[in-house]
Design a protein around this motif. Sequence first.
Motif, mmCIF file in Angstrom:
data_model
loop_
_atom_site.group_PDB
_atom_site.id
_atom_site.type_symbol
_atom_site.label_atom_id
_atom_site.label_comp_id
_atom_site.label_asym_id
_atom_site.label_seq_id
_atom_site.Cartn_x
_atom_site.Cartn_y
_atom_site.Cartn_z
ATOM 1 N N ALA A 49 0.984 -1.089 0.151
ATOM 2 C CA ALA A 49 0.221 -0.109 0.012
ATOM 3 C C ALA A 49 1.255 1.273 0.031
ATOM 4 C CB ALA A 49 -0.353 -0.001 1.004
ATOM 5 N N LEU A 50 2.218 1.082 0.663
ATOM 6 C CA LEU A 50 3.343 2.081 0.247
ATOM 7 C C LEU A 50 2.512 2.997 -1.685
ATOM 8 C CD1 LEU A 50 5.994 1.019 1.802
ATOM 9 C CD2 LEU A 50 4.456 3.056 2.519
ATOM 10 N N ARG A 51 2.433 2.790 -2.300
ATOM 11 C CA ARG A 51 2.314 2.934 -3.833
ATOM 12 C C ARG A 51 1.077 3.984 -4.361
ATOM 13 N NH1 ARG A 51 -2.134 0.606 -6.988
ATOM 14 N NH2 ARG A 51 -2.157 -1.469 -6.823
ATOM 15 N N ASN A 52 0.076 3.360 -2.635
ATOM 16 C CA ASN A 52 -1.063 4.413 -2.697
ATOM 17 C C ASN A 52 -1.141 6.151 -2.920
ATOM 18 O OD1 ASN A 52 -2.343 2.131 -2.556
ATOM 19 N ND2 ASN A 52 -3.798 2.339 -0.637
ATOM 20 N N ARG A 53 -0.345 6.593 -2.315
ATOM 21 C CA ARG A 53 -0.043 7.873 -2.630
ATOM 22 C C ARG A 53 0.690 8.808 -4.404
ATOM 23 N NH1 ARG A 53 2.062 10.266 3.332
ATOM 24 N NH2 ARG A 53 0.491 9.280 3.795
ATOM 25 N N ILE A 54 0.697 7.541 -4.818
ATOM 26 C CA ILE A 54 1.291 6.968 -6.031
ATOM 27 C C ILE A 54 0.404 6.970 -7.281
ATOM 28 C CG2 ILE A 54 3.346 7.585 -7.522
ATOM 29 C CD1 ILE A 54 4.867 6.922 -4.918
ATOM 30 N N PRO A 55 0.447 7.954 -8.403
ATOM 31 C CA PRO A 55 -0.769 6.953 -9.351
ATOM 32 C C PRO A 55 -0.299 6.032 -9.805
ATOM 33 C CG PRO A 55 -0.432 9.655 -9.681
ATOM 34 C CD PRO A 55 0.665 9.701 -8.422
ATOM 35 N N VAL A 56 -0.936 5.469 -10.748
ATOM 36 C CA VAL A 56 -0.851 3.601 -10.794
ATOM 37 C C VAL A 56 0.295 4.215 -11.740
ATOM 38 C CG1 VAL A 56 -1.498 1.850 -12.358
ATOM 39 C CG2 VAL A 56 -2.522 2.282 -10.272
ATOM 40 N N GLU A 57 -0.088 5.180 -13.062
ATOM 41 C CA GLU A 57 0.935 5.299 -14.472
ATOM 42 C C GLU A 57 2.249 5.289 -13.751
ATOM 43 O OE1 GLU A 57 -0.926 8.212 -16.798
ATOM 44 O OE2 GLU A 57 0.772 7.719 -18.441
ATOM 45 N N GLU A 58 1.999 6.583 -12.325
ATOM 46 C CA GLU A 58 3.306 6.977 -12.592
ATOM 47 C C GLU A 58 4.461 5.824 -11.802
ATOM 48 O OE1 GLU A 58 4.785 10.544 -9.103
ATOM 49 O OE2 GLU A 58 2.797 10.529 -10.486
ATOM 50 N N CYS A 59 3.625 4.772 -11.164
ATOM 51 C CA CYS A 59 4.545 3.628 -10.587
ATOM 52 C C CYS A 59 5.081 2.763 -11.491
ATOM 53 C CB CYS A 59 3.541 2.775 -9.954
ATOM 54 S SG CYS A 59 3.319 4.042 -8.100
ATOM 55 N N LEU A 60 3.578 2.598 -12.957
ATOM 56 C CA LEU A 60 4.419 2.100 -13.452
ATOM 57 C C LEU A 60 5.730 2.475 -14.722
ATOM 58 C CD1 LEU A 60 0.726 1.143 -15.206
ATOM 59 C CD2 LEU A 60 2.198 -0.343 -13.679
#
Length: 180
Positions: free
Chosen positions: A95-106
């Motif tokens: 859930a650490l990725r929840n503050r970052i938009p999915v597209e940015e993560c990918l």
Amino acid sequence: MTKPTIATCSLAGCFGCHMSLLDIDERIVDLVQLVQFDRSPLTDIKHCSEQGVDIGLIEGALCNAENIHTLREFRRRCRILVAVGTCAISGGVPALRNRIPVEECLNEAYLQGQGIDQPQIPNDVELPLLMDKVYPVHEVVHIDYSLPGCPPPADAFWSLLTALLEGREPSLDYPLRRFD
Ligand code: SF4
């Protein structure tokens, strides 16, 4: 007399909770005398028996559509369902990725990483649909008990399982209630 049955399952997690269960060491011999293991990475059985199991331990959070499908099926087959570890209880590391938009993560993972020959975001139709956020399991199904920790200590698994198998209400000693 038939033994009670236990199943374990991992969603978006690291299998550290399963490893901690194995850290009960020689008590695993006592456990297998008390119970029959059903679906689990430990048995390599992929689905719970149709008649269901008595106790299900679920590790990991929900990050894609397949996790949700797996959790719902697991819930249907488990009489008692235990959320094991921080990822299952509150989202934890995934859930650490929840503050970052999915597209940015990918983009960061697949397009901007060092040493990638032909950068591309995986898009095979067989890949499970990624969710916008990572969710804890209680947001999708009813959970009967939670075993805190990352991972929960081996003694916490032992305490919870022996209580459930003896028909007692589980109650963890304070030192076993770890939230780190
Ligand atoms: S709670 Fe910790 S040990 Fe368990 S799956 Fe998540 S990251 Fe791994």
